[in-house]
Design an enzyme around this catalytic site. Structure first.
Site, short mmCIF file in Angstrom:
data_model
loop_
_atom_site.label_atom_id
_atom_site.label_comp_id
_atom_site.label_asym_id
_atom_site.label_seq_id
_atom_site.Cartn_x
_atom_site.Cartn_y
_atom_site.Cartn_z
CD GLU A 151 -2.80 -1.26 2.45
OE1 GLU A 151 -2.70 -0.39 3.32
OE2 GLU A 151 -3.62 -2.19 2.51
CD GLU A 255 -4.48 -8.08 1.52
OE1 GLU A 255 -5.34 -7.34 2.03
OE2 GLU A 255 -3.27 -7.89 1.65
C1 XIL Z 1 -6.39 -6.84 8.17
C2 XIL Z 1 -6.70 -8.06 9.02
O1 XIL Z 1 -7.59 -8.89 8.31
C3 XIL Z 1 -7.30 -7.66 10.35
O2 XIL Z 1 -7.44 -8.81 11.19
C4 XIL Z 1 -6.43 -6.62 11.02
O3 XIL Z 1 -7.08 -6.18 12.20
C5 XIL Z 1 -6.17 -5.44 10.12
O4 XIL Z 1 -5.60 -5.90 8.90
N1 XIL Z 1 -4.91 -4.86 3.70
C6 XIL Z 1 -3.94 -5.74 4.11
C7 XIL Z 1 -4.23 -6.69 5.21
O5 XIL Z 1 -2.86 -5.78 3.51
O6 XIL Z 1 -3.10 -6.98 5.98
C8 XIL Z 1 -5.34 -6.20 6.09
O7 XIL Z 1 -5.66 -7.22 7.04
C9 XIL Z 1 -6.54 -5.80 5.27
C10 XIL Z 1 -6.20 -4.69 4.32
#
Ligand code: XIL
Length: 360
Positions: A151, A255
């Protein structure tokens, strides 16, 4: 009579349980899931069987992030990550590392000295090097690749003014990729971000790939996080896959989930600090998803997987951000306490109708 009417429904559910995403796509790309430590250590038999049967890859939802592996300077904690890797090994699954350098879930000590004052460029580079060398070094040979930088790009295509950017300057991205490669020359290296269907982010990502390559640095793939909603523009999403592939890198959905809940504004994001107040009307399916909405999601997923299949020569992995609806972060993001249905398996761990469809 009732029994007879219910029969086709049960038959469909039974069939859905028989399908395996992992097997269905084994010749095309890995099918991954993000898992947490409850799933690794407890989870229960049904959850464990599901993870094993459905997924050929896993990624840590949280336990390899900076705040988890180095909560205090020079105090490294690899117990969770090691257990996760053992778990994956038993299931014959590929593990990828998430993530090395990210503005979120990084402890404040990283950026400040013992008086709380922001450190200088050299100190910051040293800390980044030490973190990456130690983490990548520890998991060397056990993970296939790393989300090196997560990011770094804003919605308008500019570089995010993160602490890494502020303190080091824009070459922090190059340095991160350089250190990761030095620590494990065999590991694949990825750039990972959300809203990758956005043309401005697409262009900026391409610039980033070219810049790394121009400097002789390794970059294997672009991770399109893919925190999607039913209104995601799939044409633009596909154009990003095509554009990255054209740059000579592989593409992964890292994701993936598809929320069925309303987003409270017109600008969707996966920036984890975003939050809005709870409102009853923004939580429409707390007692169950309607058939109409399920059908919408089914259609969307079928379209999405048509795109993945069409581009399968450029795609190496499709990872869902979670196993089942009950463990999705979307139940609390960007509004706490909602009930979302974004993943392939429901709260009962049964497959959604679209899982069977895409397997077919
Ligand atoms: C999220 C997790 O799913 C949660 O459990 C945590 O509280 C916050 O992070 N982008 C990413 C992930 O790269 O690491 C994030 O994961 C969601 C957004």
């Amino acid at each position: 009579m009732l029994m007879l009417l219910a029969l086709p429904f049960f038959a469909q559910r039974m069939e859905a349980q028989q399908v395996s995403l992992r097997d269905a796509f084994q010749d095309k790309f890995l099918i991954g899931t993000a898992i947490n430590m409850w799933q690794v250590r407890q989870g229960g038999e049904k959850m464990h069987n599901l993870i094993k049967k459905q997924y050929s890859a896993v990624v840590a939802e949280n336990c390899m992030k900076a705040e988890a592996v180095q909560p205090i300077e020079n105090i490294f904690n690899f117990k969770d990550g090691d257990d996760l890797i053992e778990f994956a090994k038993r299931n014959n699954q590929v593990v990828t590392g998430h993530c090395l350098i990210w503005h979120s879930q990084t402890p404040t000590w990283f950026f400040t000295n013992d008086k709380g004052v922001q450190v200088d460029r050299e100190t910051m580079i040293d800390r980044m090097r030490k973190h990456i060398y130690t983490v990548v070094g520890h998991f060397k040979g056990k993970v296939k690749g790393w989300d090196v930088v997560n990011e770094a790009i804003e919605q308008d295509g500019s570089l995010r003014r993160s602490k890494f950017y502020d303190i080091i300057g824009e070459d922090y991205i190059r340095l991160a990729f350089q250190f990761a490669h030095e620590a494990d020359p065999d590991a694949e290296l990825y750039y990972n971000d959300y809203s990758m269907d956005n043309p401005a982010k697409r262009e900026a990502t391409i610039r980033l790939v070219r810049d790394l390559k121009k400097h002789g640095l390794r970059i294997d793939a672009i991770g399109m996080q893919s925190h999607l909603g039913l209104d995601t523009n799939l044409k633009q999403y596909e154009q990003s896959i095509e554009a990255y592939a054209k740059e000579g890198v592989k593409v992964m959905a890292t994701e993936l989930e598809v929320s069925v809940l309303p987003w409270p504004t017109d600008q969707q994001t996966a920036e984890i600090s975003t939050n809005f107040a709870y409102q009853e009307k923004l939580n429409p399916f707390k007692n169950g998803i309607t058939a109409e909405m399920q059908t919408k999601q089914d259609k969307f997923m079928v379209e999405l997987f048509k795109i993945y299949k069409k581009h399968s020569k450029d795609i190496t992995r499709i990872t869902f951000w979670g196993v089942s609806d009950g463990d999705s972060w979307k139940n609390d993001f960007p509004i706490k306490g909602r009930t979302d249905y974004p993943l392939p398996f429901g709260r009962d761990l049964e497959a959604k109708p679209w899982v069977k469809k895409i397997v077919d």
